[in-house]
Design a protein around this motif. Sequence first.
Motif, PDB file in Angstrom:
ATOM      1  N   LEU A 190      15.755   7.123 -25.951  1.00  0.00           N
ATOM      2  CA  LEU A 190      15.868   8.158 -24.939  1.00  0.00           C
ATOM      3  C   LEU A 190      17.163   8.061 -24.145  1.00  0.00           C
ATOM      4  N   TYR A 191      17.445   6.898 -23.570  1.00  0.00           N
ATOM      5  CA  TYR A 191      18.676   6.729 -22.794  1.00  0.00           C
ATOM      6  C   TYR A 191      18.868   5.248 -22.468  1.00  0.00           C
ATOM      7  N   SER A 192      20.072   4.913 -21.991  1.00  0.00           N
ATOM      8  CA  SER A 192      20.387   3.566 -21.521  1.00  0.00           C
ATOM      9  C   SER A 192      20.756   3.630 -20.051  1.00  0.00           C
ATOM     10  N   VAL A 193      20.595   2.514 -19.352  1.00  0.00           N
ATOM     11  CA  VAL A 193      20.893   2.455 -17.922  1.00  0.00           C
ATOM     12  C   VAL A 193      21.277   1.023 -17.572  1.00  0.00           C
ATOM     13  N   GLY A 194      22.014   0.859 -16.470  1.00  0.00           N
ATOM     14  CA  GLY A 194      22.420  -0.465 -16.029  1.00  0.00           C
ATOM     15  C   GLY A 194      23.713  -0.909 -16.665  1.00  0.00           C
TER      16      GLY A 194
END
Length: 364
Positions: A89-93
Amino acid sequence: MFFRYFLPIAILSLFLWTRCGSHSDPPIAFTPLPESLPEQLCASDTLNDSYPFVYPEQILRYDSLLIVFDFLDRESVFHVFSDRDGRFLYSVGRKGNGPGEVIMPTSPTIDPTDRSLALWDARQKRLVRFRLPASSNDSVRYLDYCQNPSNSSYFSQIIAHDGSYYVAGHVDPLRFGKLEQDSVRVLYSDYPLLTSEDAEANRSVWNYAPYTRITSDGKRMVQSCYIGAALELFSIDNDRIHSDTVLAITPPRYRIVEGTRPRWVGTIDETLLGVLDVQISDRYIYALISQQSLTSDPLAAEGSAYIHVFDWSGRPVCRLKLSRLIECFSVDESRGLIYGMAFDEGSGEYQLLRINFNSNDFRS
């Protein structure tokens, strides 16, 4: 297992000299896991074998999301997937020292009260939080909480509960505390004696890559031990913490790292790795236990095909036999699913697995 050895060394660079606590209790007795424990064979399927993980250290589950903590990824440390089909879905950090960026992240936590994903950045000494989207139309938002509270050099983990954060520390007197606006209130300081060498070595054994988990109602807690297999079970009542049971399975074998103050331990060829990951529910404790040495079978030591299940009295109730070695996992007890991360020797890549089990078959 690079992360297991890198982080304790990195934390050493943050240590300050403090007094060494003493403990007059005798060392606890070690009891091997029972051979006659009921065993459940668990089938698995691959959810995602195409995402290029670098070194996935933990899997967190929230709503329909699987959040993989990838400590060594140079871009972002969290990668989010659908728990239904494993779709990315997505990446974060992102890695860095700007707003919403991290340098040396430690064990993450999820606070469902505001849908926040949080971690402690040991290098920047700050709590970094992200609000997870409530729908596909939302985006991840960065939330700053606090920076440089007193004693923050001693943090090894934060654990969210009901809008607050408990802290696991590694220097006397802070073993467990609670994060307040600009300080930490110490709640608990004692350690069971896994080794009689001295109090500092014993504390270091417990604090070498431990995991701390708190139940959703905030009434129970467990901490794992990695150098030698052990689990300590606690009860919590209005921030008063009480040690209920210690499950000491494999004695620690280690060396003292030269020149460290307080004294710190490291692995040796004879070290039998202990709890690789632990997850909990209101009913059970799930422990991924290795009991392999790095020299006897390095690949086997980094993972395990067995999850041992205990009730909250500390009694073993079942052993889950997996079809693959996994290195970390998350449990959805209500749906009878485990999500695990396995290393595929053929492709040289990590694979996200879905594993079936039945908690209703556990011995009552």
